[in-house]
Design an enzyme around this catalytic site. Structure first.
Site, short mmCIF file in Angstrom:
data_model
loop_
_atom_site.label_atom_id
_atom_site.label_comp_id
_atom_site.label_asym_id
_atom_site.label_seq_id
_atom_site.Cartn_x
_atom_site.Cartn_y
_atom_site.Cartn_z
N ASP A 40 -5.70 15.48 -33.90
CA ASP A 40 -6.40 16.60 -33.26
C ASP A 40 -5.68 17.02 -31.98
O ASP A 40 -5.40 18.21 -31.77
CB ASP A 40 -7.83 16.11 -32.94
CG ASP A 40 -8.83 17.24 -32.87
OD1 ASP A 40 -8.42 18.40 -33.08
OD2 ASP A 40 -10.01 16.96 -32.60
N THR A 128 -8.77 7.29 -40.32
CA THR A 128 -8.20 5.93 -40.25
C THR A 128 -7.64 5.58 -38.88
O THR A 128 -7.11 4.49 -38.68
CB THR A 128 -7.07 5.74 -41.28
OG1 THR A 128 -5.98 6.62 -40.95
CG2 THR A 128 -7.54 6.04 -42.68
P1 ADP Z 1 -9.61 10.01 -36.90
O1 ADP Z 1 -10.30 10.34 -35.60
O2 ADP Z 1 -10.12 10.86 -38.05
O3 ADP Z 1 -9.60 8.56 -37.19
P2 ADP Z 1 -6.87 10.07 -35.82
O4 ADP Z 1 -6.17 11.32 -35.43
O5 ADP Z 1 -7.30 9.14 -34.72
O6 ADP Z 1 -8.10 10.53 -36.74
O7 ADP Z 1 -5.95 9.25 -36.84
C1 ADP Z 1 -5.80 9.56 -38.19
C2 ADP Z 1 -4.45 9.09 -38.69
O8 ADP Z 1 -3.43 10.00 -38.29
C3 ADP Z 1 -3.98 7.73 -38.16
O9 ADP Z 1 -3.36 7.05 -39.24
C4 ADP Z 1 -2.95 8.09 -37.09
O10 ADP Z 1 -1.97 7.10 -36.95
C5 ADP Z 1 -2.34 9.32 -37.69
N1 ADP Z 1 -1.70 10.27 -36.73
C6 ADP Z 1 -1.84 10.35 -35.39
N2 ADP Z 1 -1.11 11.38 -34.89
C7 ADP Z 1 -0.49 11.96 -35.96
C8 ADP Z 1 0.41 13.08 -36.11
N3 ADP Z 1 0.83 13.78 -35.07
N4 ADP Z 1 0.82 13.38 -37.37
C9 ADP Z 1 0.40 12.67 -38.45
N5 ADP Z 1 -0.43 11.62 -38.37
C10 ADP Z 1 -0.87 11.26 -37.13
#
Ligand code: ADP
Length: 176
Positions: A40, A128
């Site tokens: 996000d 995740t």
């Molecule tokens: P949620 O709040 O739904 O758990 P997060 O953003 O905290 O979502 O994490 C979801 C997944 O995306 C995790 O596996 C994290 O490591 C990964 N992640 C974090 N930043 C990025 C990015 N810029 N691009 C792709 N995946 C990411």
């Protein structure tokens, strides 16, 4: 049910979702729709203020977005034309319908994609990270739900799973 003449490709990329050259990237959003950490934060940082303004307008129009639902905005400065903001469930131990809600988040994202003529779409590993959903279970739900959807609806050409960690890459590689 309509069937696609050509099956959609399910692909795997280890990297940053914000740099994906696809019609739409999916954001792992929260119900408030106004940004957060992880995916996000990265999407709003790279995509710029326009995405946030559109999220704000959606919030005013329809209120918070509950877990399992998704909304769509433009892609702002991203290469992707659209961002689909999907709200995954917070993991609470597995007895709070988390699996069903995670599946719905993927399914509703794909539904929005079809409505907007989106052919290529990239998903992060929704729920995740900060939301604590066990990675392996989440990946199985993601792949199963996406496969079922694209097999029963035409129109989507590629669904790209974006993993950040080597551990997630291995899990998805096995499933795909
Ligand atoms: P949620 O709040 O739904 O758990 P997060 O953003 O905290 O979502 O994490 C979801 C997944 O995306 C995790 O596996 C994290 O490591 C990964 N992640 C974090 N930043 C990025 C990015 N810029 N691009 C792709 N995946 C990411």
């Amino acid at each position: 049910m309509t069937h696609s003449a050509q099956a959609a490709r399910l692909t795997l990329v280890r990297g940053d979702i914000t740099s994906q050259d696809v019609d739409a990237v999916v954001n792992a959003a929260n119900s408030g729709l106004l940004g957060g950490g992880g995916v996000d934060g990265a999407i709003h940082r790279e995509g710029g203020i326009r995405i946030l303004e559109e999220c704000r307008a959606i919030l005013v129009r329809q209120g918070r977005c509950p877990a399992g639902e998704a909304v769509i905005t433009s892609g702002g400065r991203l290469k992707a034309r659209y961002v689909i903001h999907a709200v995954g469930p917070v993991w609470q131990g597995g007895e709070a319908e988390e699996e069903r809600l995670l599946a719905r988040a993927y399914e509703n994202s794909l539904r929005l994609a079809l409505e907007h003529g989106i052919r290529t779409i990239a998903f992060p590993c929704i729920s995740t990270g900060a939301y604590g959903f066990p990675a392996e279970r989440a990946a199985l739900i993601a792949v199963t739900t996406v496969r079922e959807f694209v097999d029963s609806h035409g129109g989507i050409h590629e669904v790209r799973f974006i993993v950040f960690s080597e551990a997630d890459r291995e899990i998805y590689e096995r499933l795909l």
